[in-house]
Write an enzyme that holds these catalytic residues in place. Sequence first.
Site, short mmCIF file in Angstrom:
data_model
loop_
_atom_site.label_atom_id
_atom_site.label_comp_id
_atom_site.label_asym_id
_atom_site.label_seq_id
_atom_site.Cartn_x
_atom_site.Cartn_y
_atom_site.Cartn_z
N ASP A 157 -15.19 8.83 10.58
CA ASP A 157 -14.15 7.86 10.28
C ASP A 157 -12.82 8.59 10.39
O ASP A 157 -12.78 9.83 10.32
CB ASP A 157 -14.32 7.30 8.85
CG ASP A 157 -13.60 5.98 8.65
OD1 ASP A 157 -14.25 4.93 8.66
OD2 ASP A 157 -12.35 5.99 8.48
N ARG A 207 0.81 -1.23 0.00
CA ARG A 207 0.00 0.00 0.00
C ARG A 207 0.84 1.28 0.00
O ARG A 207 0.35 2.33 -0.39
CB ARG A 207 -0.94 0.00 1.19
CG ARG A 207 -1.90 -1.19 1.11
CD ARG A 207 -3.21 -0.89 1.72
NE ARG A 207 -4.12 -2.01 1.61
CZ ARG A 207 -5.16 -2.18 2.40
NH1 ARG A 207 -5.43 -1.30 3.34
NH2 ARG A 207 -5.96 -3.21 2.24
C1 LIG Z 1 -13.95 -2.38 7.95
S1 LIG Z 1 -14.51 -0.71 8.03
C2 LIG Z 1 -16.07 -0.90 8.88
C3 LIG Z 1 -17.16 -0.04 8.29
C4 LIG Z 1 -18.55 -0.22 8.91
N1 LIG Z 1 -18.55 0.14 10.32
C5 LIG Z 1 -19.05 -1.63 8.74
O1 LIG Z 1 -19.10 -2.39 9.72
O2 LIG Z 1 -19.40 -2.00 7.62
C6 LIG Z 1 -13.45 -0.05 9.32
C7 LIG Z 1 -13.34 1.47 9.28
O3 LIG Z 1 -12.70 1.89 10.50
C8 LIG Z 1 -11.93 3.04 10.20
N2 LIG Z 1 -10.93 3.24 11.28
C9 LIG Z 1 -9.80 2.55 11.52
N3 LIG Z 1 -9.16 3.04 12.59
C10 LIG Z 1 -9.92 4.07 13.05
C11 LIG Z 1 -9.79 4.99 14.13
N4 LIG Z 1 -8.74 4.95 14.96
N5 LIG Z 1 -10.76 5.93 14.31
C12 LIG Z 1 -11.83 5.99 13.47
N6 LIG Z 1 -12.01 5.14 12.43
C13 LIG Z 1 -11.07 4.20 12.22
C14 LIG Z 1 -11.30 2.71 8.84
O4 LIG Z 1 -10.87 3.87 8.17
C15 LIG Z 1 -12.47 1.99 8.15
O5 LIG Z 1 -13.20 2.85 7.32
#
Ligand SMILES: C[S@@+](CC[C@H](N)C(=O)[O-])C[C@H]1O[C@@H](n2cnc3c(N)ncnc32)[C@H](O)[C@@H]1O
Length: 299
Positions: free
Chosen positions: A157, A48
Amino acid sequence: MPNRVADALGLSPIKALTDKEFAAFQRLIHTEVGIFLSDVKRPLLVGRLTKRLRELGLGSFSAYFAVVKDDAAERQRMIDAISTNETHFFREPKHFDFLTGTVFPALAARRTGKGERRIRIWSAACSTGEEPYTLAMVLLEHFAPADGWEIEVLASDISTRVLARARDGLWPLAKSGEIPQAYLKRFMLKGVGDYEGKMKAGPEIRRVVSFFPNNLLAETYAVKGTFDAIFCRNVLIYFDTPTKLKVIEKLLAHLDPEGYLFLGHAESLVSLGGGLTRELHSVAPAIYKLGPAPSRRHR
Ligand SMILES: C[S@@+](CC[C@H](N)C(=O)[O-])C[C@H]1O[C@@H](n2cnc3c(N)ncnc32)[C@H](O)[C@@H]1O
């Protein structure tokens, strides 16, 4: 890209990531985002970040590390590059059944007074928007603004890249299969002309959803007040136990005393061994409420 391929394409080679460099990125990413990249994630990091090193004309990961350490904008780019954003409309559909079957009737029964018809839900790791727009659809289907209901879905996010996509609210038409027909017809627009093959969030759901950046690891969150439900699904899985506990404690400070916390199905609190200062009980798989379980009350 292997160096011999880079050579063949006339690109300058990038030195292979060393153990020391990997450890430095591991620490930085853990501190900034809470995500712990285990050794098996090494190829992911290389995969990445390599494109970005090339864009910047850098020959080693150390050189890139020096840039991200001092440059907040570049650090944000790195976070955007390494975060995993998979999501779907109506993901883990039982959660939405619980909302409509249990949470909504309880709210409707409680919020009967003048000025009380207000519902707030927070999607705290919203990725490209499918989760908050799903929440908007089910909320509007059950609580009509014409009947005086005020609906608010906040969505945050850490990744500004996914937030920009969420605000656009534009997806390939193939995603329409994730949405039940009645919701699709009422809330989504089918693209024509330049938008052929795309689906767009319609004005009714756009009106109730607002997006903002928020790092779950931050000392204070960019939200005010409490929520009737907080969705923090499929993100805790990337955090270690102390980080999970810290994040849940902070989310609970924003949960209404009668509210519900929704986690991802692989994120049960049982694995945390009761390290929280506030008591929670499970009401359905991966759904929690504040306080002791009803069977343990009034003993
Ligand atoms: C796999 S997605 C889940 C999306 C949705 N909640 C779902 O369950 O379909 C995880 C998301 O968490 C976000 N993320 C990761 N670390 C984070 C943090 N420290 N604070 C806020 N968001 C975070 C990522 O950018 C990503 O968009």
